[in-house]
Design a protein around this motif. Structure first.
Motif, PDB file in Angstrom:
ATOM      1  N   GLU A   1       0.670  -1.193  -0.232  1.00  0.00           N
ATOM      2  CA  GLU A   1      -0.148   0.005  -0.072  1.00  0.00           C
ATOM      3  C   GLU A   1       0.746   1.194   0.059  1.00  0.00           C
TER       4      GLU A   1
ATOM      5  N   LYS B   1       0.975   4.218  -2.915  1.00  0.00           N
ATOM      6  CA  LYS B   1       0.747   5.446  -2.566  1.00  0.00           C
ATOM      7  C   LYS B   1       1.951   6.472  -2.833  1.00  0.00           C
TER       8      LYS B   1
ATOM      9  N   ASN C   1       2.850   6.337  -7.129  1.00  0.00           N
ATOM     10  CA  ASN C   1       1.800   6.057  -7.908  1.00  0.00           C
ATOM     11  C   ASN C   1       2.150   6.203  -9.492  1.00  0.00           C
TER      12      ASN C   1
ATOM     13  N   LYS D   1      -5.340  -1.754  -4.579  1.00  0.00           N
ATOM     14  CA  LYS D   1      -5.135  -0.331  -4.942  1.00  0.00           C
ATOM     15  C   LYS D   1      -5.288   0.081  -6.338  1.00  0.00           C
TER      16      LYS D   1
END
Length: 196
Positions: free
Chosen positions: A134, A138, A141, A176
């Motif tokens: 994750e 993030k 990206n 995600k």
């Protein structure tokens, strides 16, 4: 001469350690979070980080990520069984303090969880690798939403805790990317022998 070298080496290590303790606040850091300094007996520590911005005109395009498996159960039961044996003897003799009885209770609980899961990944280990995935998604990206490079190729050793760790990380990436317009193409594989 041998003794002189040995004394010199030990003295040098002592002074180096002393300078680290005073100059960089290592002592305070150890006191603040002693578990962090337990080598491979410590869980991953997720601190907030700030990335150095890329130079103007540059963007991240590739990540090569290597990680150890997440937190796991012990590689055997003998140390827990030995501790339980001695604690039970002391308890039977009425020699355990309140803290000792609490330790015995915790050792019994740990043994219940550990005995059939020797060397396996714990739920904490799965959480650690989900969190790694994750955070990676993030923080970088641009790498995972680049239509020219939508692939993630994950590779693991043949050890099941490593395969489970890899799976936890890639599942987080998949989760995600499922919320974006650019889904990832994930491939997972593991080595065919213990040296892979």
């Amino acid at each position: 001469m041998k003794n002189f070298r040995r004394i010199f080496a030990v003295s040098a290590m002592f002074f180096a350690a002393a300078s680290l303790l005073s100059a960089q606040g290592l002592r305070e850091s150890i006191q603040e979070n002693p578990a962090y300094y337990c080598a491979n007996h410590a869980s991953y520590l997720f601190k907030d980080v700030v990335d150095t911005p890329a130079p103007e005109g540059y963007v991240p395009f590739y990540i090569s990520h290597m990680a150890r498996h997440g937190s796991r159960f012990d590689g055997g039961n003998s140390s827990v069984e030995k501790a339980l044996k001695y604690l039970n003897v002391l308890d039977g003799a009425g020699m355990l303090t309140k803290e000792g009885k609490k330790l015995l209770e915790l050792e019994n609980l740990y043994y219940t969880l550990q005995k059939d899961n020797v060397g396996m990944l714990t739920s904490v280990g799965r959480y650690e690798h989900r969190t790694l995935g994750e955070r990676m998604y993030k923080r970088f990206n641009e790498v995972f939403t680049n239509p020219e490079r939508p692939n993630v190729d994950a590779v693991s050793t043949t050890v099941i805790r490593s395969i489970t760790s890899m799976s936890s990380c890639t599942q987080a990436l998949r989760s995600k990317s499922g919320k974006s317009d650019m889904p990832l193409h994930l491939s997972m594989r593991y080595g065919t022998d213990t040296d892979s």
